[in-house]
Scaffold this active site. Structure first.
Site, short mmCIF file in Angstrom:
data_model
loop_
_atom_site.label_atom_id
_atom_site.label_comp_id
_atom_site.label_asym_id
_atom_site.label_seq_id
_atom_site.Cartn_x
_atom_site.Cartn_y
_atom_site.Cartn_z
N ARG A 47 5.39 -47.71 3.75
CA ARG A 47 5.15 -48.86 4.61
C ARG A 47 3.79 -49.47 4.29
NH1 ARG A 47 7.06 -46.99 8.75
NH2 ARG A 47 6.53 -48.64 10.21
N ALA A 50 4.48 -47.71 -3.62
CA ALA A 50 3.38 -47.44 -2.68
C ALA A 50 3.22 -48.58 -1.67
CB ALA A 50 2.09 -47.23 -3.46
N HIS A 51 2.27 -48.37 -0.74
CA HIS A 51 2.06 -49.33 0.34
C HIS A 51 1.63 -50.70 -0.18
CE1 HIS A 51 -1.89 -47.52 -0.45
NE2 HIS A 51 -2.41 -48.66 -0.01
N ASN A 52 2.18 -51.73 0.47
CA ASN A 52 1.83 -53.13 0.21
C ASN A 52 2.23 -53.62 -1.18
OD1 ASN A 52 -0.71 -52.22 2.25
ND2 ASN A 52 0.37 -54.11 2.75
N SER A 102 -0.50 -52.15 -3.45
CA SER A 102 -0.82 -53.57 -3.60
C SER A 102 -0.56 -54.12 -5.00
CB SER A 102 -2.27 -53.85 -3.18
OG SER A 102 -2.47 -53.50 -1.83
#
Length: 342
Positions: free
Chosen positions: A216, A237-239, A257
């Protein structure tokens, strides 16, 4: 199923007089029977298709096989894929409706046409759309939304507030919406966990492979675009954001990211540092170590990832290194000899 139905589905005309042929499935030329359709995506299989028992053959336009009923299309492999979908078994594996051993919170909304398998937990305020198929022993936490005709296989965990589109497939063992790997480090060298406050948003027509994990987002969501295809054992991974119709092969890993454009192809075991941009229509080769952004339409490979043909030339040059070292040693000895004889 009549051959005319298949022809209409793949967008081609039928040879005269064969529209009423009954088709029972699709097969390879080797296993074809009088009731199956086969396909030729490579010319080397043409003779096998000509000799096989199949009632019809999907071929490239202009490459019809004499004495065979041929469905001519631009891309026979796409024709095969579309035909195969017509014969896929989409019936619920554990029967229709909600299994008696499943737990569905009273505030959850499960469409009457959806199925929920044994041992599955559906949390508060979950919304499951029409014709969804949820397998056994899944966990769907609070606030999750699932669109129409989505398939969630047995053993999947969908964490809270995840949004999943329509006609998406999530295979067994996948974990969607786990916390991202976010930590700060204080002066004493201790890691301070950073909580994740956002969610995962998955578009329509997405495939997510077995044991793949999608974290998330921290503040903004992790976003998986429409039509994205993710293989088994992939880490998102996140973002991270994945643009529409991107494909990722097994064991690839994308750090936080990383922003990936549309129609990007990422081969197996590729690894990405975080906070980089991968442009639309890029190609990332197998086992690439991507340490910086990639321009749209660029093909890269290697560790670190470089332009595809540049890396191929480097690889070719490496094969000559033993001989080059011998030559450098010989020349060094020759130069030393000349110096000593002056």
């Amino acid at each position: 199923m009549k051959l005319s139905v298949i022809a209409g589905h793949i967008g081609t005309a039928l040879p005269d007089g064969c529209g009423d042929i009954e088709v029972t499935g699709i097969s390879s030329p080797e296993s074809a029977s009088s009731g199956t359709v086969t396909f030729v995506s490579d010319a080397k299989y043409r003779d096998k298709a000509k000799e096989c028992a199949a009632c019809a053959v999907i071929v490239k336009k202009g490459c019809a096989i004499p004495e065979k009923h041929c469905l001519e299309v631009d891309d026979p492999y796409v024709g095969y894929a579309l035909t195969a979908q017509l014969f896929e078994d989409v019936s619920p594996l554990f029967g229709h409706g909600v299994h008696p051993s499943a737990f569905v919170d009273t505030s959850a909304s499960v469409n009457a046409s959806a199925s929920v398998g044994p041992g599955t937990v559906v949390g508060p305020n979950v919304k499951i759309g029409a014709n969804c198929r949820i397998g056994a022993n899944c966990v769907i936490e609070r606030g999750v939304t699932v669109g129409q005709s989505t398939r969630i296989d047995s053993g999947v965990i969908v964490r809270y507030d995840t949004v999943i589109g329509s006609r998406t497939v999530i295979q067994s063992g996948a974990v969607i919406g786990s916390d991202g790997f976010g930590n700060a480090r204080d002066k004493a060298g201790r890691f301070i966990r950073i909580p994740c406050f956002s969610n995962v948003v998955i578009g329509d027509d997405v495939d997510i492979g077995a044991c793949t994990t999608i974290d998330r987002g921290n503040i903004e969501p992790t976003v998986i675009g429409n039509g994205v295809k993710i293989d088994n054992l992939v880490q998102i991974a996140h973002n991270v954001t994945l643009g529409d119709d991107t494909a990722i092969a097994a064991q690839a890993g994308l750090s936080g990211s990383t922003h990936v454009g549309k129609r990007v192809i990422i081969a197996g075991q590729a690894g990405f540092v975080g906070h980089i941009e991968i442009g639309d229509d890029a190609f990332i080769g197998a086992k690439s170590g991507v340490s910086k952004g990639v321009e749209p339409g660029t093909r890269v490979t290697g560790i670190p990832a470089r332009e595809f043909m540049t890396m191929r030339r480097i690889d070719a040059a490496c094969n000559h290194l033993p001989d080059l070292l011998k030559e450098v040693k010989r020349l060094t000895e020759e130069v030393e000899s000349l110096k000593n004889n002056r």
